[in-house]
Write a protein that holds these residues in place. Structure first.
Motif, short mmCIF file in Angstrom:
data_model
loop_
_atom_site.label_atom_id
_atom_site.label_comp_id
_atom_site.label_asym_id
_atom_site.label_seq_id
_atom_site.Cartn_x
_atom_site.Cartn_y
_atom_site.Cartn_z
N THR A 1 44.11 1.26 -3.81
CA THR A 1 43.80 2.12 -2.83
C THR A 1 42.30 2.56 -3.11
N ASN B 1 47.91 18.64 6.75
CA ASN B 1 48.70 17.54 7.01
C ASN B 1 49.53 17.91 8.29
N GLY C 1 47.59 9.69 4.43
CA GLY C 1 47.17 8.27 4.39
C GLY C 1 46.39 7.80 5.51
N THR C 2 45.74 8.58 6.42
CA THR C 2 45.03 8.20 7.60
C THR C 2 43.41 8.23 7.41
N GLY C 3 43.20 8.82 6.20
CA GLY C 3 41.77 8.63 5.94
C GLY C 3 41.08 10.02 5.94
N LYS C 4 41.69 11.23 5.80
CA LYS C 4 41.06 12.47 5.90
C LYS C 4 40.21 12.48 4.77
N THR C 5 40.60 12.63 3.29
CA THR C 5 39.84 12.74 2.26
C THR C 5 38.67 11.41 2.06
N THR C 6 39.12 10.43 2.57
CA THR C 6 37.99 9.29 2.55
C THR C 6 36.95 9.77 3.19
N LEU D 1 48.15 4.28 5.38
CA LEU D 1 47.37 3.05 4.90
C LEU D 1 47.67 3.15 3.32
N ARG D 2 47.68 4.66 2.74
CA ARG D 2 47.80 4.55 1.38
C ARG D 2 49.16 3.87 0.96
N LEU E 1 39.28 2.42 9.03
CA LEU E 1 39.71 1.99 10.25
C LEU E 1 40.51 3.02 11.05
N SER F 1 39.02 1.16 -0.99
CA SER F 1 38.66 2.46 -0.24
C SER F 1 37.65 2.09 0.47
N PRO F 2 37.39 2.51 1.64
CA PRO F 2 36.05 2.32 2.56
C PRO F 2 34.71 2.90 1.90
N1 ATP Z 1 41.44 4.94 8.04
C1 ATP Z 1 41.48 4.30 6.86
N2 ATP Z 1 40.55 3.10 6.60
C2 ATP Z 1 40.72 2.35 5.59
N3 ATP Z 1 41.47 2.66 4.34
C3 ATP Z 1 42.13 4.10 4.50
C4 ATP Z 1 42.11 4.73 5.84
N4 ATP Z 1 43.10 5.63 5.54
C5 ATP Z 1 43.29 5.71 4.13
N5 ATP Z 1 43.02 4.68 3.59
C6 ATP Z 1 43.28 4.01 2.37
O1 ATP Z 1 44.26 4.92 1.66
C7 ATP Z 1 43.78 5.82 0.79
C8 ATP Z 1 44.13 7.26 0.71
O2 ATP Z 1 43.68 7.93 2.04
P1 ATP Z 1 43.22 9.29 1.78
O3 ATP Z 1 43.28 10.06 0.69
O4 ATP Z 1 41.79 9.14 2.75
O5 ATP Z 1 44.59 9.91 3.12
P2 ATP Z 1 44.55 11.17 3.38
O6 ATP Z 1 44.72 11.20 5.01
O7 ATP Z 1 43.54 12.22 3.12
O8 ATP Z 1 45.95 11.50 2.81
P3 ATP Z 1 46.41 12.82 2.34
O9 ATP Z 1 46.59 13.71 3.46
O10 ATP Z 1 47.65 12.44 1.58
O11 ATP Z 1 45.53 13.50 1.41
C9 ATP Z 1 42.14 5.68 0.80
O12 ATP Z 1 41.76 5.59 -0.64
C10 ATP Z 1 42.09 4.14 1.40
O13 ATP Z 1 42.49 3.17 0.34
#
Ligand code: ATP
Length: 499
Positions: A4, A136, A48-53, A194-195, A16, A8-9
């Motif tokens: 992950t 969330n 796991g939808t990419g908020k933190t990313t 995605l995570r 995505l 990660s992007p």
């Molecule tokens: N939209 C995305 N595109 C590409 N990779 C993604 C995406 N979302 C999640 N990932 C992958 O999943 C991992 C975790 O994502 P992230 O921490 O951004 O999710 P989150 O929405 O913040 O989850 P949480 O709410 O559990 O904190 C990232 O490190 C990446 O590898």
């Protein structure tokens, strides 16, 4: 490094899905950097939808960023002090702006993070700092007021096709061959997270050159076990009825779920009132479960599930933000332990019954006496040999230490008929520097004779001549027995009944 992190992007283009939200964040960042103050951002979406990313990609554009997440305390003072640090280095021209990231704001704790929400409101009102918050749970009460003060961006789950494409890319980079349906299955079961999709792929593919359907089966077995604990965790951690109902869609016996939830309530709930209400719910759930079984009206199960899940979840005043280590049910562990002991007792009683030509029931009644006899290493060895008991079966009688009065007579067992150690004990004869076998048996016979003679003398005084002659004849017969012992005859059965 976990996949992950590795995949990660690295820029907004690689993120995505959620295209409009990406664009909005890019624009928001550019405006701040141009010196135009912006409303804070609130990103809400499933895990796991990419908020933190996305927040971290935005942070790359600022000279520095400060992040407070769920594992940090976020009280009024802590938040304002952290922001104080940020403002100290704020330049007049927009350079040196520090981005503030607050993760999981829906989890800010009422007691531990006292004043946390007030502090955030203050920062928002002053409006000096770029601030991105993530959450969330779109229905969380804590978000109500924040939503009105921020630009709220709702992220959607990532589409299965996009996840499939990413998983395939990872496989190619890692040199792992794959079957199309395996990847699609992984993507579908991740449900837009995605995570979890990347994590699952890593579990089955890391260090391999090919992944097949068999790997998927293994993964689903692992998931079953984890899912039960996830359900328990959701019931105890959340107050969101929809999430709790979803969590109950787990394949597990209702009685097992009740046990697991009941076992873990005190690990999460802290207030007496909450504990009392939660256990009332559990007992009601148990009553309805009993009714379902007794009457065969299985519609009662519905009440069982609702009481053990929603009933327990809503017994807490508010959610606790802490790490709790949930455990398996101790009752089930205890039951399986005692079942194992019962089985062992049956096995031993059967073996002994066959030798003694009696029932298991009768043999079991003798077990307390056996425990006493087995305290002596040599007797234990003889009995175990006679009945053909294995080491774990002998432990049944030797697990407890019982004080036994030492008998004055010593019994000798031919040295070559027993090992140096037996069931963890060294026999006394093996630890001593011993005489030759012939000398030893002679010695022990002399000792035994001495003891018997002194006993006879005492009896002499008390009993009449007739009894004395009886005693002498019994001494003689015992002597005979001892001699036959010396000749290597197995007399363990006699020792059992002598006891
Ligand atoms: N939209 C995305 N595109 C590409 N990779 C993604 C995406 N979302 C999640 N990932 C992958 O999943 C991992 C975790 O994502 P992230 O921490 O951004 O999710 P989150 O929405 O913040 O989850 P949480 O709410 O559990 O904190 C990232 O490190 C990446 O590898």
């Amino acid at each position: 490094m976990l996949w992950t992190g590795k995949y990660s992007p690295k820029n907004f283009d690689e993120v995505l899905g959620n295209v409009k939200i990406k664009d909005a964040i890019v624009e928001w960042t550019e405006e701040w950097l141009m010196g135009n103050t912006q409303n804070c951002l609130l990103l809400i979406g499933p895990a796991g939808t990419g908020k933190t990313t996305l927040a971290h990609l935005a942070a790359n554009e600022f000279s520095e960023y400060i992040e407070l997440n769920a594992s940090d305390k976020r009280s009024y003072d802590i938040i304002l002090n952290t922001i104080g640090e940020a403002s100290a280095s704020k330049s007049l021209f927009g350079d040196g702006l520090k981005l503030i990231i607050l993760d999981e704001v829906d989890g800010i704790h009422g007691t531990e993070d006292r004043g946390g929400t007030r502090a955030i409101s203050k920062i928002i009102k002053e409006g000096h700092h770029p601030l991105i918050m993530m959450a969330n749970d779109p229905y969380s009460k804590r978000l109500k007021s924040l939503k009105t003060k921020c630009n709220t961006l709702i992220l959607r789950k990532v589409h299965t096709n996009s996840i499939v494409a990413l998983l395939k890319r990872i496989c190619v980079k890692e040199g792992v061959e794959f079957e199309e349906h395996v990847i699609r299955n992984l993507a579908k079961s991740s449900n837009g997270d995605l995570r979890s999709a990347i994590n699952d792929l890593e579990v089955i593919a890391r260090g391999k050159t090919k992944i097949t359907s068999e790997d998927l089966e293994l993964l689903s077995k692992k998931d079953d076990i984890i899912n039960i604990f996830d359900s328990v965790r959701t019931v105890l951690k959340s107050k969101n009825p929809r999430r709790i109902k979803d969590a109950m869609k787990v394949e597990a016996e209702p009685s097992f779920l009740i046990e697991l939830i009941a076992e873990n309530i005190p690990r999460e709930y802290e207030k007496v009132d909450e504990l009392q209400k939660a256990y009332e719910m559990i007992s009601l759930a148990d009553i309805y479960l009993g009714r379902a079984f007794n009457t065969r009206v299985y519609s009662y199960w519905k009440y069982t599930y609702e009481l053990m899940s929603l009933g327990v979840a809503l017994s807490k005043e508010e959610t606790y933000r802490k790490f709790s280590r949930f455990t398996n049910s101790s009752i089930f562990a205890m039951l399986s332990k005692s079942r194992a002991k019962r089985d062992l007792k049956d096995k031993v009683a059967k073996k002994m019954g066959e030798k003694l030509h009696t029932s298991k029931k009768v043999v079991k009644e003798q077990f307390p006496y056996m425990e006493i006899m087995f305290q002596n290493d040599e007797t234990a060895y003889e009995l175990a040999t006679y009945y053909g008991l294995a080491d774990d079966e002998v432990k049944l009688f030797r697990s407890r230490k019982i004080k036994v009065k030492k008998s004055k007579t010593k019994k000798s067992v031919p040295k070559d008929s027993k090992p140096d150690s037996f069931n963890g004990f060294r026999s006394k004869s093996a630890t001593k520097k011993s005489d030759s076998p012939a000398k030893k048996t002679e010695k022990s016979l002399n000792e035994e004779n001495k003891v018997l003679k002194s006993e006879n003398k005492k009896k002499d005084k008390k009993r009449n001549n007739k009894k004395l002659s009886d005693t002498k004849s019994s001494v003689k017969s015992e002597d005979k027995e001892k001699k036959s012992d010396k000749n290597g005859k197995d007399n363990s059965q006699t020792s059992l009944f002598n006891f």
